[in-house]
Design an enzyme around this catalytic site. Structure first.
Site, PDB file in Angstrom:
ATOM      1  N   ALA A  35       1.084  -1.258   0.396  1.00  0.00           N
ATOM      2  CA  ALA A  35      -0.051  -0.107   0.217  1.00  0.00           C
ATOM      3  C   ALA A  35       1.014   1.105  -0.158  1.00  0.00           C
ATOM      4  CB  ALA A  35      -0.663  -0.264   1.057  1.00  0.00           C
ATOM      5  N   ILE A  54       2.970   3.103  -5.741  1.00  0.00           N
ATOM      6  CA  ILE A  54       2.188   2.637  -6.348  1.00  0.00           C
ATOM      7  C   ILE A  54       0.813   1.697  -6.540  1.00  0.00           C
ATOM      8  CG2 ILE A  54       2.569   0.849  -8.452  1.00  0.00           C
ATOM      9  CD1 ILE A  54       5.397   1.254  -8.948  1.00  0.00           C
ATOM     10  N   GLY A  68       8.028  -1.790  -4.340  1.00  0.00           N
ATOM     11  CA  GLY A  68       9.293  -0.856  -4.194  1.00  0.00           C
ATOM     12  C   GLY A  68       9.680  -1.480  -5.752  1.00  0.00           C
ATOM     13  N   ALA A  96      10.326  11.669 -11.275  1.00  0.00           N
ATOM     14  CA  ALA A  96      11.380  11.835 -12.107  1.00  0.00           C
ATOM     15  C   ALA A  96      11.774  12.926 -12.268  1.00  0.00           C
ATOM     16  CB  ALA A  96       9.893  11.921 -13.880  1.00  0.00           C
ATOM     17  N   HIS A 149      -8.758  35.388  -3.864  1.00  0.00           N
ATOM     18  CA  HIS A 149      -9.760  34.911  -3.427  1.00  0.00           C
ATOM     19  C   HIS A 149     -10.410  34.271  -4.418  1.00  0.00           C
ATOM     20  CE1 HIS A 149     -13.065  34.097  -0.892  1.00  0.00           C
ATOM     21  NE2 HIS A 149     -13.475  34.504  -0.793  1.00  0.00           N
TER      22      HIS A 149
HETATM   23  P1  FAD Z   1      13.578   5.241 -15.951  1.00  0.00           P
HETATM   24  O1  FAD Z   1      12.344   6.561 -16.333  1.00  0.00           O
HETATM   25  O2  FAD Z   1      13.892   4.460 -15.721  1.00  0.00           O
HETATM   26  O3  FAD Z   1      14.508   5.225 -18.046  1.00  0.00           O
HETATM   27  C1  FAD Z   1      15.486   4.669 -17.405  1.00  0.00           C
HETATM   28  C2  FAD Z   1      15.911   3.974 -18.946  1.00  0.00           C
HETATM   29  O4  FAD Z   1      16.751   4.554 -19.510  1.00  0.00           O
HETATM   30  C3  FAD Z   1      15.205   2.960 -19.469  1.00  0.00           C
HETATM   31  O5  FAD Z   1      14.506   3.948 -20.912  1.00  0.00           O
HETATM   32  C4  FAD Z   1      15.990   1.732 -19.786  1.00  0.00           C
HETATM   33  O6  FAD Z   1      15.238   1.130 -20.840  1.00  0.00           O
HETATM   34  C5  FAD Z   1      17.091   2.845 -20.535  1.00  0.00           C
HETATM   35  N1  FAD Z   1      18.525   1.589 -20.055  1.00  0.00           N
HETATM   36  C6  FAD Z   1      18.747   1.392 -18.368  1.00  0.00           C
HETATM   37  N2  FAD Z   1      19.814   0.645 -19.523  1.00  0.00           N
HETATM   38  C7  FAD Z   1      19.728   0.699 -20.270  1.00  0.00           C
HETATM   39  C8  FAD Z   1      21.203   0.314 -21.057  1.00  0.00           C
HETATM   40  N3  FAD Z   1      22.248  -0.405 -20.723  1.00  0.00           N
HETATM   41  N4  FAD Z   1      21.356   0.996 -21.998  1.00  0.00           N
HETATM   42  C9  FAD Z   1      20.600   1.842 -23.138  1.00  0.00           C
HETATM   43  N5  FAD Z   1      19.326   2.097 -21.807  1.00  0.00           N
HETATM   44  C10 FAD Z   1      19.034   1.806 -20.644  1.00  0.00           C
HETATM   45  N6  FAD Z   1       7.683   9.628 -10.353  1.00  0.00           N
HETATM   46  C11 FAD Z   1       7.374  10.724 -10.078  1.00  0.00           C
HETATM   47  O7  FAD Z   1       7.958  11.793 -10.084  1.00  0.00           O
HETATM   48  N7  FAD Z   1       5.682  11.064 -10.832  1.00  0.00           N
HETATM   49  C12 FAD Z   1       4.896  10.232 -10.795  1.00  0.00           C
HETATM   50  O8  FAD Z   1       3.056  10.725 -10.847  1.00  0.00           O
HETATM   51  C13 FAD Z   1       5.680   8.733 -11.360  1.00  0.00           C
HETATM   52  N8  FAD Z   1       4.879   7.844 -10.567  1.00  0.00           N
HETATM   53  C14 FAD Z   1       5.242   7.359 -11.354  1.00  0.00           C
HETATM   54  C15 FAD Z   1       4.185   6.151 -11.885  1.00  0.00           C
HETATM   55  C16 FAD Z   1       4.581   3.896 -12.248  1.00  0.00           C
HETATM   56  C17 FAD Z   1       3.696   3.209 -11.938  1.00  0.00           C
HETATM   57  C18 FAD Z   1       6.061   3.975 -11.844  1.00  0.00           C
HETATM   58  C19 FAD Z   1       6.130   2.770 -12.020  1.00  0.00           C
HETATM   59  C20 FAD Z   1       6.920   5.429 -11.501  1.00  0.00           C
HETATM   60  C21 FAD Z   1       6.731   6.771 -11.284  1.00  0.00           C
HETATM   61  N9  FAD Z   1       7.350   7.770 -10.939  1.00  0.00           N
HETATM   62  C22 FAD Z   1       7.175   8.553 -10.999  1.00  0.00           C
HETATM   63  C23 FAD Z   1       9.163   6.768 -11.263  1.00  0.00           C
HETATM   64  C24 FAD Z   1       9.902   7.959 -12.486  1.00  0.00           C
HETATM   65  O9  FAD Z   1       9.260   7.135 -13.435  1.00  0.00           O
HETATM   66  C25 FAD Z   1      10.900   6.930 -12.027  1.00  0.00           C
HETATM   67  O10 FAD Z   1      11.267   8.200 -10.897  1.00  0.00           O
HETATM   68  C26 FAD Z   1      11.526   8.134 -12.960  1.00  0.00           C
HETATM   69  O11 FAD Z   1      10.823   7.768 -14.282  1.00  0.00           O
HETATM   70  C27 FAD Z   1      13.157   8.194 -13.098  1.00  0.00           C
HETATM   71  O12 FAD Z   1      13.510   8.200 -14.551  1.00  0.00           O
HETATM   72  P2  FAD Z   1      15.020   7.590 -15.146  1.00  0.00           P
HETATM   73  O13 FAD Z   1      15.350   8.513 -16.398  1.00  0.00           O
HETATM   74  O14 FAD Z   1      15.881   8.261 -13.513  1.00  0.00           O
HETATM   75  O15 FAD Z   1      15.100   5.639 -15.368  1.00  0.00           O
HETATM   76  P1  NAD Z   2       6.471   2.314  -1.969  1.00  0.00           P
HETATM   77  O1  NAD Z   2       7.560   2.239  -1.246  1.00  0.00           O
HETATM   78  O2  NAD Z   2       6.119   3.482  -2.406  1.00  0.00           O
HETATM   79  O3  NAD Z   2       5.753   1.528  -1.874  1.00  0.00           O
HETATM   80  C1  NAD Z   2       5.969  -0.263  -1.516  1.00  0.00           C
HETATM   81  C2  NAD Z   2       5.254  -0.229  -0.292  1.00  0.00           C
HETATM   82  O4  NAD Z   2       4.605  -1.977  -0.440  1.00  0.00           O
HETATM   83  C3  NAD Z   2       5.856  -0.174   1.144  1.00  0.00           C
HETATM   84  O5  NAD Z   2       4.568   0.363   1.802  1.00  0.00           O
HETATM   85  C4  NAD Z   2       6.234  -1.459   1.740  1.00  0.00           C
HETATM   86  O6  NAD Z   2       5.746  -1.179   3.036  1.00  0.00           O
HETATM   87  C5  NAD Z   2       5.399  -2.417   0.527  1.00  0.00           C
HETATM   88  N1  NAD Z   2       5.976  -3.360   1.193  1.00  0.00           N
HETATM   89  C6  NAD Z   2       7.029  -4.481   0.768  1.00  0.00           C
HETATM   90  N2  NAD Z   2       7.169  -5.952   1.045  1.00  0.00           N
HETATM   91  C7  NAD Z   2       6.220  -5.804   0.910  1.00  0.00           C
HETATM   92  C8  NAD Z   2       5.892  -6.974   0.856  1.00  0.00           C
HETATM   93  N3  NAD Z   2       6.465  -8.243   0.948  1.00  0.00           N
HETATM   94  N4  NAD Z   2       4.073  -7.246   0.979  1.00  0.00           N
HETATM   95  C9  NAD Z   2       3.267  -6.388   1.326  1.00  0.00           C
HETATM   96  N5  NAD Z   2       4.006  -5.146   1.404  1.00  0.00           N
HETATM   97  C10 NAD Z   2       5.525  -4.575   1.110  1.00  0.00           C
HETATM   98  O7  NAD Z   2       7.147   1.507  -3.728  1.00  0.00           O
HETATM   99  P2  NAD Z   2       5.813   1.495  -5.402  1.00  0.00           P
HETATM  100  O8  NAD Z   2       4.389   1.736  -4.634  1.00  0.00           O
HETATM  101  O9  NAD Z   2       6.329   0.051  -5.339  1.00  0.00           O
HETATM  102  O10 NAD Z   2       6.833   2.815  -5.443  1.00  0.00           O
HETATM  103  C11 NAD Z   2       8.215   2.449  -6.373  1.00  0.00           C
HETATM  104  C12 NAD Z   2       8.572   3.817  -6.772  1.00  0.00           C
HETATM  105  O11 NAD Z   2       7.962   4.988  -7.286  1.00  0.00           O
HETATM  106  C13 NAD Z   2       8.680   4.710  -5.169  1.00  0.00           C
HETATM  107  O12 NAD Z   2       9.543   4.901  -4.770  1.00  0.00           O
HETATM  108  C14 NAD Z   2       8.240   5.929  -5.878  1.00  0.00           C
HETATM  109  O13 NAD Z   2       9.037   6.837  -5.271  1.00  0.00           O
HETATM  110  C15 NAD Z   2       7.897   5.621  -7.599  1.00  0.00           C
HETATM  111  N6  NAD Z   2       6.322   6.504  -7.599  1.00  0.00           N
HETATM  112  C16 NAD Z   2       6.395   7.360  -7.672  1.00  0.00           C
HETATM  113  C17 NAD Z   2       5.213   7.676  -7.612  1.00  0.00           C
HETATM  114  C18 NAD Z   2       4.144   9.253  -7.738  1.00  0.00           C
HETATM  115  O14 NAD Z   2       5.859  10.543  -7.831  1.00  0.00           O
HETATM  116  N7  NAD Z   2       3.034   9.835  -7.370  1.00  0.00           N
HETATM  117  C19 NAD Z   2       4.181   7.123  -7.930  1.00  0.00           C
HETATM  118  C20 NAD Z   2       4.717   5.602  -8.609  1.00  0.00           C
HETATM  119  C21 NAD Z   2       5.893   5.776  -8.342  1.00  0.00           C
END
Ligand code: FAD
Ligand code: NAD
Length: 481
Positions: free
Chosen positions: A192, A195, A281, A330, A454
């Site tokens: 919870a 994500i 995570g 991001a 406001h």
């Molecule tokens: P990434 O976005 O993971 O990009 C890395 C890229 O590198 C990928 O395209 C990968 O294929 C490529 N790559 C990896 N290794 C290699 C290699 N050796 N050679 C060539 N290419 C390679 N964050 C927010 O701030 N707001 C949100 O609302 C939010 N929502 C999310 C929702 C979900 C469902 C998920 C999963 C994540 C969310 N996040 C959010 C987290 C966010 O997506 C990440 O923090 C962000 O994308 C990280 O950016 P990055 O550039 O470090 O890596």
């Molecule tokens: P998270 O760390 O936010 O949540 C994972 C949850 O799973 C935690 O509450 C943890 O205690 C629980 N958990 C771990 N192992 C477990 C188990 N075995 N059984 C039950 N619960 C367990 O990670 P996430 O939701 O997977 O998101 C991953 C990353 O992506 C986060 O670091 C987040 O910053 C990023 N993300 C950001 C946004 C946003 O900015 N709105 C949205 C999605 C993802």
């Protein structure tokens, strides 16, 4: 051998921002990214644009509108005909947004002079002089490229857990949960966290019965404690069955459904669902990224080790985004990418890690920046707080969207704002005001002396800041602290 000033490995938000900024600053820049879209073509934008921030927000917005139409409009005197739901169209909208934005990064690369290379990148052995990167194109022979500077931005991937191995369709991670082609009647979510809450909300709004199994006994321990408590109550009211302090023992497909066994305070439990999302995570993704003698080191948790300026242990090699310490967000990665590009160009920017906003895009949204009361208490720091409820703001009431509150936390002696916590409508937008205030080292009084339009939701931020000094206007004397 092709030669660049900067090679970026990874084209997600951290990598593409680094590449664009480097090119804007006059450096010959290439960005290697290996992601492919559903249709098999190379795609830029990484997790964020393809499988993360953007598609999840498209579904969150769409599903919120559906709930509004189903439950929220009657109070306003608006009737609708029978409501219909076409998941294929909703998914097509999401995919269209993703397509537009990922193509947009391609356009930005072209327009700024970044060379996009589709395939895998690997940093080769450390040696005197320039660095070498092996580039293995999706279609073509491997080649070695030379660069003065290398920026590593390979991002992160979902953590998987042994008791719940992913299957093709039924036990999925966040990527799979963005692609369901119908609404599962019963949906289980392990975790919870951010994500779990966002995707649990999407499918819960669209009709799934959602059960969330969270290992920790506390809900959202990283958020303000009161906001965590209020949010838990509100999400339960919305129908999310959030079970804390659970230990998942197994999950297996049985007769087309998923049987989950877990333990809680009452002993062994079972849960049967139609789909299970594992959202426990994410971990840094470094597979195939580094030659053994690249000179870049990992920390004890598998992240690329960097200093405050995102420099690795190898000269002229930097790392940014999810693959390095700090929150996996991001915007944090983008700021790091820009900082590194500008530092390579000789400028001296810094990333202010004390001012990274966090947002959870539930409804109401949860957003915060800076420190929580619990953190300050643990550190023995004196602070004062001001709070204000959206239920007392005209704009939130007018919009029939008045659940939640703002809390401003300030240093007891200097009045400097140390943290701002919002649970409420458009918290993701409101938190930017707090980030700006904190970036400029504002006091709560500074924010209190600022004029806010406001009627706006922002007035709740204003009143909470005034409340730190006991000066909120729209509050009864007995409500002050
Ligand atoms: P990434 O976005 O993971 O990009 C890395 C890229 O590198 C990928 O395209 C990968 O294929 C490529 N790559 C990896 N290794 C290699 C290699 N050796 N050679 C060539 N290419 C390679 N964050 C927010 O701030 N707001 C949100 O609302 C939010 N929502 C999310 C929702 C979900 C469902 C998920 C999963 C994540 C969310 N996040 C959010 C987290 C966010 O997506 C990440 O923090 C962000 O994308 C990280 O950016 P990055 O550039 O470090 O890596
Ligand atoms: P998270 O760390 O936010 O949540 C994972 C949850 O799973 C935690 O509450 C943890 O205690 C629980 N958990 C771990 N192992 C477990 C188990 N075995 N059984 C039950 N619960 C367990 O990670 P996430 O939701 O997977 O998101 C991953 C990353 O992506 C986060 O670091 C987040 O910053 C990023 N993300 C950001 C946004 C946003 O900015 N709105 C949205 C999605 C993802």
């Amino acid at each position: 051998m092709d030669n660049y000033d900067v090679i970026v490995v990874g084209g997600g938000p951290a990598g593409y921002a680094a590449a664009i900024r480097a090119a804007q600053l006059g450096m010959r820049t290439a960005c290697i990214d290996k992601s492919v879209a559903k249709d098999g073509t190379p795609t830029l934008g990484g997790t964020c644009l393809n499988w993360g921030c953007i598609p999840s927000k498209a579904l969150l917005d769409a599903s919120h509108k559906y709930v509004e139409a189903r439950e929220g409009l009657g109070t306003l005197g608006i009737g609708t005909g029978p409501l219909t739901l076409d998941i294929a169209t909703m998914m097509a909208h999401k995919d269209g947004v993703v397509g537009k934005l990922t193509a947009g990064i391609g356009g930005l690369f072209e327009g700024n002079g970044v060379t996009a290379l589709a395939g895998h990148g690997k940093l080769l052995a450390a040696q005197p002089g320039n660095r070498h990167v092996e580039f293995v194109p999706h279609d073509g022979e491997p080649q070695v490229l030379e660069a003065t500077h290398v920026v590593l931005a390979p991002g992160s991937v979902p953590v998987d857990i042994a008791p719940a191995p992913l299957t093709e369709e039924l036990i999925v991670d966040s990527t799979g949960a963005l692609e369901f082609d119908s609404v599962p009647a019963r949906l289980g979510v392990i975790g919870a966290g951010v994500i779990g809450l966002e995707l649990g909300s999407v499918w819960g709004r669209l009709g799934s019965e959602v059960v969330m199994l969270e290992a920790l006994p506390d809900f959202l321990p990283m958020a303000d404690r009161r906001i965590g408590r209020d949010a838990l109550r509100e999400f339960k009211r919305q129908g999310l069955d959030i079970r804390l302090g659970t230990r998942v023992m197994s999950a297996a497909v049985n007769d087309g459904a998923v049987e989950v066994t877990y333990q809680d305070g009452d002993g062994d439990q079972t849960l049967t669902v139609d789909k299970l999302i594992v959202a426990v995570g994410r971990r840094p993704y470094t597979e195939g990224l580094l030659a053994a003698d690249s000179g870049v080191n990992l920390d004890e948790r598998g992240f690329l080790y960097v200093n405050d300026l995102c420099a690795t242990d190898a000269p002229n090699v930097y790392a940014v985004g999810d693959v390095v310490r700090g929150p996996m967000l991001a915007h944090k990665g983008m700021e790091e990418g820009v900082m590194v590009a500008e530092r390579i160009a000789g400028h001296k920017p810094l990333v202010n890690y004390d001012c990274v906003p966090s947002v959870i895009y539930t409804h109401p949204e949860i957003a915060w920046v800076g420190r929580t009361e619990d953190e300050l208490k643990a550190a023995g720091d004196d602070y004062r707080i001001g709070t204000f409820s959206f239920g007392a703001t005209g704009r939130a009431l007018a919009a029939n969207d008045a659940t939640g509150m703002v809390k401003v936390v300030a240093d007891a002696e200097t009045d400097r704002i140390l943290g701002v916590h919002v649970f409420g409508p458009q918290a993701s937008e409101l938190i930017a005001q707090a980030v700006i205030a904190m970036e400029f080292d504002a006091s709560a009084e500074d924010l209190g002396l600022t004029m806010f339009a406001h009627p706006t939701l922002s007035e709740a931020v204003h009143e909470a800041a005034l409340g730190v000094g006991g000066n909120a206007i729209h509050m009864l004397n007995r409500q002050r602290k």
